[in-house]
Design a protein around this motif. Structure first.
Motif, short mmCIF file in Angstrom:
data_model
loop_
_atom_site.label_atom_id
_atom_site.label_comp_id
_atom_site.label_asym_id
_atom_site.label_seq_id
_atom_site.Cartn_x
_atom_site.Cartn_y
_atom_site.Cartn_z
N LYS A 220 -7.51 -4.79 -3.00
CA LYS A 220 -6.19 -4.58 -3.60
C LYS A 220 -6.26 -3.92 -4.97
O LYS A 220 -5.27 -3.94 -5.71
N ARG B 222 -2.41 -12.32 -7.04
CA ARG B 222 -1.58 -12.69 -5.89
C ARG B 222 -0.93 -14.02 -6.19
O ARG B 222 -1.60 -15.04 -6.34
N MET C 184 2.15 -9.64 -4.82
CA MET C 184 1.03 -9.19 -5.64
C MET C 184 1.61 -8.60 -6.92
O MET C 184 2.55 -7.78 -6.85
#
Lengths: 114, 111
Positions: free
Chosen positions: A41, B106, B84
């Motif tokens: 991410k 997160r 997120m």
């Protein structure tokens, strides 16, 4: 009306293939970007174009070649795809000149290389 | 070098509890700082920026130059806040903005 749109949204392809992701913005911005979001991410800029001119080019393999036919479009072409290219690629745009201008992102293109 | 650090990869709180997502930055000039949010499999959206000193969806963030921090806070978490969150700073390169993101946090809000 989608401000920043990119296609395809999902792409599954084999190693070694060449693929393109297209991006268009209808906000009248003069600057466009490509960002990569990896499997952890983490988001990192790849390229930026201002008035069709390449301004930012991070340490990206030269298998990645952006092309900006006009201010409203910035396409990303990837040659000889590798497993490590699997990621989400986000297109974005903003108006240049002021550091605090909002950057608008597309919905992302999920690329999976198998 | 310009850098943004979010020390927590994961943060889990209960609904109604206060939330604080930490962000520290390293930048030689005057930074422009932002918080972006990404809901599940959606685009990144600007949540707020330090120059406007606004409150969006109950979130606020104050730039502390002494501590080089821009922590995101909300007094009472809601389940829809699960997402997120990315802290970012931006600077200009020949008119184009370079957004430098933190690693992301997160946030999970438990019912």
């Amino acid at each position: 009306d989608t401000a920043v749109s990119q296609t395809p949204k999902y792409l599954v392809t084999q190693m070694g293939n060449d693929k393109s992701i297209k991006c268009e913005q209808n906000l009248g911005h003069d600057t466009m970007y490509w960002y990569k979001q990896d499997s952890k991410k983490f988001l990192k800029i790849m390229f930026s174009y201002n008035n069709k001119e390449l301004i930012i080019n991070e340490t990206v393999p030269n298998r990645f070649s952006p092309k900006s036919p006009d201010k409203a479009h910035l396409n990303l072409h990837i040659n000889s795809l590798e497993l490590g290219d699997s990621a989400v690629y986000f297109c974005a745009s903003s108006q240049s000149g002021v550091s605090g201008n909002t950057i608008y992102f597309g919905e992302g293109s999920w690329l999976t290389v198998v | 070098a310009q850098r943004v650090t979010q020390p927590e990869k994961l943060l889990s709180v209960f609904k109604g509890a206060p939330v604080e997502l930490k962000c520290n930055y390293s930048y030689s000039g005057s930074p422009e700082l932002f918080w972006y949010v990404q809901y599940s499999r959606q685009r990144l959206q600007l949540l707020l920026r330090h120059i406007s000193r606004e409150s969006i969806k109950g979130f606020t963030a104050d730039l502390n130059k002494g501590e080089t921090s821009f922590h995101l806070k909300k007094p009472f978490a809601q389940e829809e806040d699960s997402a997120m969150y990315y802290c970012a700073l931006t600077y200009l390169i020949q008119g184009a903005q370079k957004l430098v993101f933190g690693q992301g946090t997160r946030l999970t809000i438990n019912p």
